[in-house]
Design an enzyme around this catalytic site. Structure first.
Site, PDB file in Angstrom:
ATOM      1  N   LYS A 271       0.746 -24.763  55.628  1.00  0.00           N
ATOM      2  CA  LYS A 271       2.047 -25.769  56.131  1.00  0.00           C
ATOM      3  C   LYS A 271       3.249 -24.277  55.729  1.00  0.00           C
ATOM      4  O   LYS A 271       3.771 -23.959  54.336  1.00  0.00           O
ATOM      5  CB  LYS A 271       2.708 -26.665  55.663  1.00  0.00           C
ATOM      6  CG  LYS A 271       2.382 -28.210  55.807  1.00  0.00           C
ATOM      7  CD  LYS A 271       2.688 -29.301  55.379  1.00  0.00           C
ATOM      8  CE  LYS A 271       1.698 -30.477  56.165  1.00  0.00           C
ATOM      9  NZ  LYS A 271       2.043 -31.279  56.981  1.00  0.00           N
ATOM     10  N   ARG A 345      -6.668 -37.465  60.010  1.00  0.00           N
ATOM     11  CA  ARG A 345      -7.542 -38.598  60.505  1.00  0.00           C
ATOM     12  C   ARG A 345      -8.757 -37.658  60.652  1.00  0.00           C
ATOM     13  O   ARG A 345      -9.617 -38.823  60.531  1.00  0.00           O
ATOM     14  CB  ARG A 345      -7.245 -37.491  61.915  1.00  0.00           C
ATOM     15  CG  ARG A 345      -7.022 -35.975  62.642  1.00  0.00           C
ATOM     16  CD  ARG A 345      -7.097 -35.902  63.411  1.00  0.00           C
ATOM     17  NE  ARG A 345      -5.131 -35.192  63.452  1.00  0.00           N
ATOM     18  CZ  ARG A 345      -4.435 -34.724  64.399  1.00  0.00           C
ATOM     19  NH1 ARG A 345      -4.685 -35.475  65.562  1.00  0.00           N
ATOM     20  NH2 ARG A 345      -3.109 -34.788  64.350  1.00  0.00           N
TER      21      ARG A 345
END
Ligand code: BES
Ligand code: MN
Ligand code: ZN
Length: 488
Positions: A271, A345
């Site tokens: 990130k 997820r």
């Protein structure tokens, strides 16, 4: 701070702050506010309302020093009587508490007088609001936060209202403390909070039977997707399973799953700095289910409740999982890693499969899952999806009553198109567009036929700036809704 109730007149309780209220447009107050007004020779009607033009608009707070008594009188605006709701009591109390400097506060039971609301609910709202208002994360500050309230007393002379309010205080304290504990966990530095310490916290504080599985056991269970996400970190992953069983036969069986990424650096798809800054909050779902269990252990509903957290850290390193890797998940469904930053997820895929084996009536997952959900709904509402319309509607309604907003996002099959893979059953991500729904579709593929609700709290779990309610950093979102949903 302790919240109590006393069966006495508000005037007979020793305090350094008195809180009364006023509906919008009222010129001569009635009820307890009227009694206080008369006792102080019309100071509210003649001075605060007439001269100072205090209008009682919702959220307006008037503070009046009473120098002779050495205390302060606070008049809280309740707004229009017709528009008054219990939730407003919670937010208003939080706001008042944030502004108070005293140590002993006595308050009117807002809402149970002229408004005629249920005294139990009103007391619960005051309690939750006061606990929320006093919250500060000052563990690492040499200079502690100023709020010094030690005792918060609700005054109620009516016997029936007193008894009901007492019950409300109990529920409100359990709920409010669970929210604050979640906030503490989320705000905690990831330097100290990693899978092992999160698991320890659950063992010590969830109040229910807690089993922690280590890497070897997780491997045996075939949870390779979960393991892949955690393999780049020096901290080993932990699977946390908490269970509550009622004494009598359970009426329903609920499984709740919290995303538990103790820090999300993004992995090899690292990130950028600004996005990484708050990623210690990526276990907000986990915090919510752990502290919900604590509340459940005290509220003792007649439901069997399982809470599951697949806790790990998403880090880049020589051992990290890589873009292009194919992973065989617990269900056997294979996942091509398109982006290592779509890790939540991947862990949830295995956690959902694990939960389904418990054969619950419903599975609810709560996760700081997608930046896309944050873009869509901001910090105003959380996203909700699932495979059962009726249960989604029901959850939204219950959550609204708990003062939390959820907004349903679509799950049209086309949102899954971008997840198609040439080499595996699915990719973990496709494009940036419709990202919250794509994530929802991805998760749905790991559940066979159990009713399931997915809560995306990416935008609501953590506020970088103070909001209108004065809340900053972790909010504890989801805790109140989950407690209410399970205990209803
Ligand atoms: N934990 C983030 C989602 C997130 C973003 C939570 C902002 C709170 C605030 C999640 O793991 C993530 O990185 N999602 C990616 C997915 C993308 C790579 C498809 C995102 O939303 O950018
Ligand atoms: Mn991520
Ligand atoms: Zn994440």
């Amino acid at each position: 701070m302790k919240i109590k109730i006393e069966k006495k007149s508000i005037l007979d309780i020793e305090s350094d702050v008195i809180i009364v209220n006023l509906f919008e447009g009222v010129k001569i107050p009635g009820g307890v506010t009227g009694i206080v007004d008369k006792a102080y020779k019309g100071i509210i009607s003649n001075y605060v309302i007439k001269q100072e033009k205090f209008d009682g608009k919702y959220g307006n707070i008037y503070t009046l020093p009473l120098p002779k008594e050495g205390k302060k009188l606070i008049i809280a605006g309740l707004g229009k009587q017709k528009e008054f709701t219990p939730e407003k009591i919670r937010d208003l109390t939080a706001k008042i508490v944030r502004s108070i400097k005293g140590t002993k506060v006595v308050s009117i039971l807002h809402g149970a007088g002229i408004a005629g609301l249920c005294p139990k609910t009103c007391a619960q709202m005051i309690t939750e609001g006061a606990l929320s208002g006093i919250y500060a994360f000052d563990k690492y500050k040499s200079e502690k936060t100023k709020n010094q309230i030690k005792e918060f007393i609700i005054a109620e002379i009516d016997d029936k209202k007193y008894k009901l309010a007492k019950e409300g205080i109990t529920i409100g304290t359990i709920t409010g403390e669970a929210v604050n504990q979640a906030r503490d966990l989320i705000n905690e530095s990831s330097q100290y909070l990693y899978p092992e310490t999160l698991a320890d916290y659950a063992v010590k504080n969830s109040g229910v039977k807690t089993t922690v599985y280590d890497k070897t056991q997780i491997k045996k269970m075939g949870m390779n997707a979960f393991l892949a996400v955690g393999q780049g970190s020096i901290h080993e992953p932990k699977l946390i399973h908490m269970e509550y069983k009622p004494e009598k036969k359970a009426k329903k069986k609920i499984a709740i799953i919290g995303k538990g990424i103790t820090f999300d650096a993004g992995g090899l798809d690292l990130k950028p700095p600004a996005s990484m800054l708050t990623m210690r909050d990526d276990m907000s779902g986990a915090a919510a289910v752990i502290t919900t269990m604590k509340a459940i252990s005290e509220l003792k509903p007649d439901a069997e409740v399982h809470a599951i957290v697949a806790a790990c850290e998403n880090m880049p390193s020589g051992s990290a999982y890589k873009p292009g890797d194919v992973i065989i998940s617990k269900t056997g469904r294979t996942i091509e890693i398109d982006n290592t930053d779509a890790e939540g997820r991947v862990t949830l895929a295995d956690a959902l499969a694990y939960a389904e084996e418990l054969k619950p009536d419903i599975i609810i997952d709560i996760a700081t899952l997608t930046g896309a959900c944050m873009v869509a709904l901001g910090s105003v509402a959380s996203g909700i999806m699932g495979n059962n319309e009726e249960k989604i509607k029901d959850f939204i309604e219950v959550a609204n009553k708990a003062g939390e907003r959820f907004w349903q996002l679509p799950m049209f099959e086309e949102y899954g198109d971008s997840l198609k893979s040439d080499i595996a059953d699915t990719k973990n991500t496709g494009g940036r567009m419709g990202g919250a729904s794509a994530a929802g579709i991805f998760l749905s593929k790991f559940i066979k036929n159990t009713p399931w609700i997915h809560l995306d709290i990416a935008g609501t779990a953590f506020l970088e700036q103070t909001n209108s309610e004065g809340v900053r950093n972790a909010t504890g979102v989801g805790v109140r809704s989950l407690i209410k949903y399970i205990t209803q």
